[in-house]
Design a protein around this motif. Structure first.
Motif, mmCIF file in Angstrom:
data_model
loop_
_atom_site.group_PDB
_atom_site.id
_atom_site.type_symbol
_atom_site.label_atom_id
_atom_site.label_comp_id
_atom_site.label_asym_id
_atom_site.label_seq_id
_atom_site.Cartn_x
_atom_site.Cartn_y
_atom_site.Cartn_z
ATOM 1 N N ASN A 267 1.356 -1.601 -0.410
ATOM 2 C CA ASN A 267 -0.141 0.252 0.217
ATOM 3 C C ASN A 267 0.735 1.082 0.108
ATOM 4 O O ASN A 267 0.544 2.236 0.635
ATOM 5 C CB ASN A 267 -0.827 -0.094 1.497
ATOM 6 C CG ASN A 267 -2.549 -1.529 1.153
ATOM 7 O OD1 ASN A 267 -2.207 -1.291 -0.135
ATOM 8 N ND2 ASN A 267 -2.249 -1.678 2.159
ATOM 9 N N VAL A 268 2.098 1.378 -1.082
ATOM 10 C CA VAL A 268 2.332 2.315 -1.083
ATOM 11 C C VAL A 268 1.664 3.943 -2.008
ATOM 12 O O VAL A 268 1.076 3.382 -2.695
ATOM 13 C CB VAL A 268 3.883 2.095 -1.900
ATOM 14 C CG1 VAL A 268 4.960 3.614 -2.376
ATOM 15 C CG2 VAL A 268 4.754 1.323 -1.203
ATOM 16 N N PRO A 269 2.214 5.019 -0.962
ATOM 17 C CA PRO A 269 1.248 5.778 -1.806
ATOM 18 C C PRO A 269 1.571 5.802 -3.188
ATOM 19 O O PRO A 269 2.909 5.749 -3.988
ATOM 20 C CB PRO A 269 1.441 7.117 -1.435
ATOM 21 C CG PRO A 269 1.477 6.752 -0.161
ATOM 22 C CD PRO A 269 2.388 4.861 -0.226
ATOM 23 N N GLU A 270 0.219 6.168 -4.822
ATOM 24 C CA GLU A 270 0.636 6.531 -5.591
ATOM 25 C C GLU A 270 2.191 7.240 -6.404
ATOM 26 O O GLU A 270 2.620 7.259 -7.130
ATOM 27 C CB GLU A 270 -0.313 6.573 -7.000
ATOM 28 C CG GLU A 270 -1.152 5.393 -7.013
ATOM 29 C CD GLU A 270 -2.530 5.929 -8.024
ATOM 30 O OE1 GLU A 270 -2.378 6.754 -7.936
ATOM 31 O OE2 GLU A 270 -3.939 4.938 -7.997
ATOM 32 N N ASN A 271 1.840 8.393 -5.634
ATOM 33 C CA ASN A 271 3.341 9.421 -6.117
ATOM 34 C C ASN A 271 4.627 9.330 -5.501
ATOM 35 O O ASN A 271 5.466 10.350 -5.586
ATOM 36 C CB ASN A 271 2.826 10.903 -6.018
ATOM 37 C CG ASN A 271 2.437 10.941 -4.226
ATOM 38 O OD1 ASN A 271 2.349 10.307 -3.515
ATOM 39 N ND2 ASN A 271 2.277 12.209 -3.839
ATOM 40 N N ILE A 272 4.482 8.405 -4.737
ATOM 41 C CA ILE A 272 5.701 7.765 -3.873
ATOM 42 C C ILE A 272 6.322 6.667 -3.800
ATOM 43 O O ILE A 272 5.649 5.102 -4.823
ATOM 44 C CB ILE A 272 5.685 8.134 -2.564
ATOM 45 C CG1 ILE A 272 5.520 9.217 -2.109
ATOM 46 C CG2 ILE A 272 7.124 7.241 -1.641
ATOM 47 C CD1 ILE A 272 4.457 8.840 -0.030
ATOM 48 N N VAL A 273 7.889 6.844 -4.369
ATOM 49 C CA VAL A 273 8.696 4.985 -5.252
ATOM 50 C C VAL A 273 9.581 5.006 -3.787
ATOM 51 O O VAL A 273 10.236 5.788 -2.594
ATOM 52 C CB VAL A 273 9.578 5.384 -5.865
ATOM 53 C CG1 VAL A 273 10.316 4.323 -6.482
ATOM 54 C CG2 VAL A 273 8.554 5.930 -7.323
ATOM 55 N N VAL A 274 9.576 3.527 -3.116
ATOM 56 C CA VAL A 274 10.001 2.844 -1.770
ATOM 57 C C VAL A 274 11.520 2.265 -3.064
ATOM 58 O O VAL A 274 10.391 0.966 -3.386
ATOM 59 C CB VAL A 274 9.058 2.537 -1.030
ATOM 60 C CG1 VAL A 274 10.078 1.931 -0.077
ATOM 61 C CG2 VAL A 274 8.712 3.853 -0.404
ATOM 62 N N LEU A 275 12.421 3.081 -2.112
ATOM 63 C CA LEU A 275 13.510 1.618 -3.044
ATOM 64 C C LEU A 275 14.375 1.957 -1.593
ATOM 65 O O LEU A 275 14.807 2.520 -0.258
ATOM 66 C CB LEU A 275 14.714 2.784 -3.738
ATOM 67 C CG LEU A 275 14.292 3.070 -4.906
ATOM 68 C CD1 LEU A 275 14.346 4.009 -6.278
ATOM 69 C CD2 LEU A 275 13.503 1.860 -6.277
#
Length: 296
Positions: free
Chosen positions: A266-274
């Protein structure tokens, strides 16, 4: 947005250009824009440029009473983004206000080939609609480039084992390391930017012009750096980054340095988690994953 959606945009445009009916022209145009705005990234880009360059309906009402050449020069002299914002809002105004049988290309006269042209429908599609689509795609390409840049950074850290348990003293050390990588890669950025929501870690300039102000603005990509300690700390970091992005009307990345194998839900659409792995285990030995749900 991903490559599949990029291809879908081009498919929508090809289908739109294939329609030849004059009677159905407005319907086809409306359907095309509805399809484009059903893609969340496209809708965000369109909304952002409209918010940055709002134009009242009264402006269109006045412009349509005059010859197009009386306002066109002033329009394009305000810059490409203003021109596109005008086009988007002019279309939305016509969709709301005009007779559906009065063709959009009979009203938007500056995209005609000439006063006697018989190709008005084609020129509306190529010279009015296409620049809007190109702007959306270029926005995606710029953002994709920065995401690729950060992924390469994470890969470099893991491949060459640039950190060990002894040389990571604080998140500030990690920020300095990432800043050096951006600098060596030839990217302009602001570091430790003060905002009303706190101090964000990085604003990476995502356009062709160097902005003289530190303020978050069009064309900047926000990166927040964290060293993983526990799930709640990362969730708090996501809340923090989301607040920055709302203020900046931008997209961003949560860059996490970790000695654990992490996965995200459930990562927000405008955020990328790396993640940048800084532990000592080989990939085959990292069998236990910690799952972080950003909606919990």
């Amino acid at each position: 947005m991903d490559k599949t959606e990029v291809d879908l945009i081009e498919t929508y445009y090809e289908q739109y250009c294939s329609y030849k009916s004059e009677i159905m022209f407005n319907y086809a145009t409306d359907s095309f824009f509805d399809n484009i705005e059903s893609i969340s990234f496209c809708k965000e880009v369109i909304n952002k440029i409209v918010v940055e360059h709002p134009i009242e309906d009264a402006v269109f009402e006045e412009d349509l009473k005059t010859e197009w050449f009386s306002y066109y020069n002033n329009l394009i002299n305000k810059g490409h983004e203003y021109y596109l914002a005008y086009c988007i809002q002019a279309y939305k105004y016509l969709r709301k206000k005009k007779d559906p049988f009065e063709k959009y290309y009979d009203i938007i006269l500056w995209v005609r080939e000439s006063n006697t042209s018989t190709n008005d429908q084609r020129f509306f599609k190529t010279d009015f609609v296409r620049p809007i689509i190109d702007y959306i795609l270029n926005s995606y390409k710029k953002e994709s480039h920065i995401i690729h840049l950060i992924k390469r950074y994470c890969e470099r850290i893991e491949r060459f084992r640039e950190f060990d348990n002894n040389n990571i003293k604080s998140e500030r050390d990690l920020q300095k390391h990432f800043a050096k990588y951006l600098f060596d890669s030839g990217h302009d950025f602001y570091k430790e930017v003060d905002t009303c929501n706190g101090q964000l870690d990085f604003c990476i300039l995502n356009n062709d012009e160097y902005l003289s102000s530190w303020q978050c603005d069009n064309g900047q990509y926000i990166v927040e750096v964290k060293m993983y300690r526990d799930q709640q700390q990362i969730k708090n970091g996501m809340v923090q980054l989301s607040a920055y992005l709302r203020q900046c009307q931008s997209h961003g990345c949560l860059l996490i340095y970790t000695r654990e194998e992490l996965e995200f839900v459930n990562v927000p659409e405008n955020i990328v988690v790396l993640t940048a792995y800084v532990g000592e285990k080989q990939p085959s030995k990292r069998t236990n994953k910690i799952s972080i749900d950003f909606k919990e």
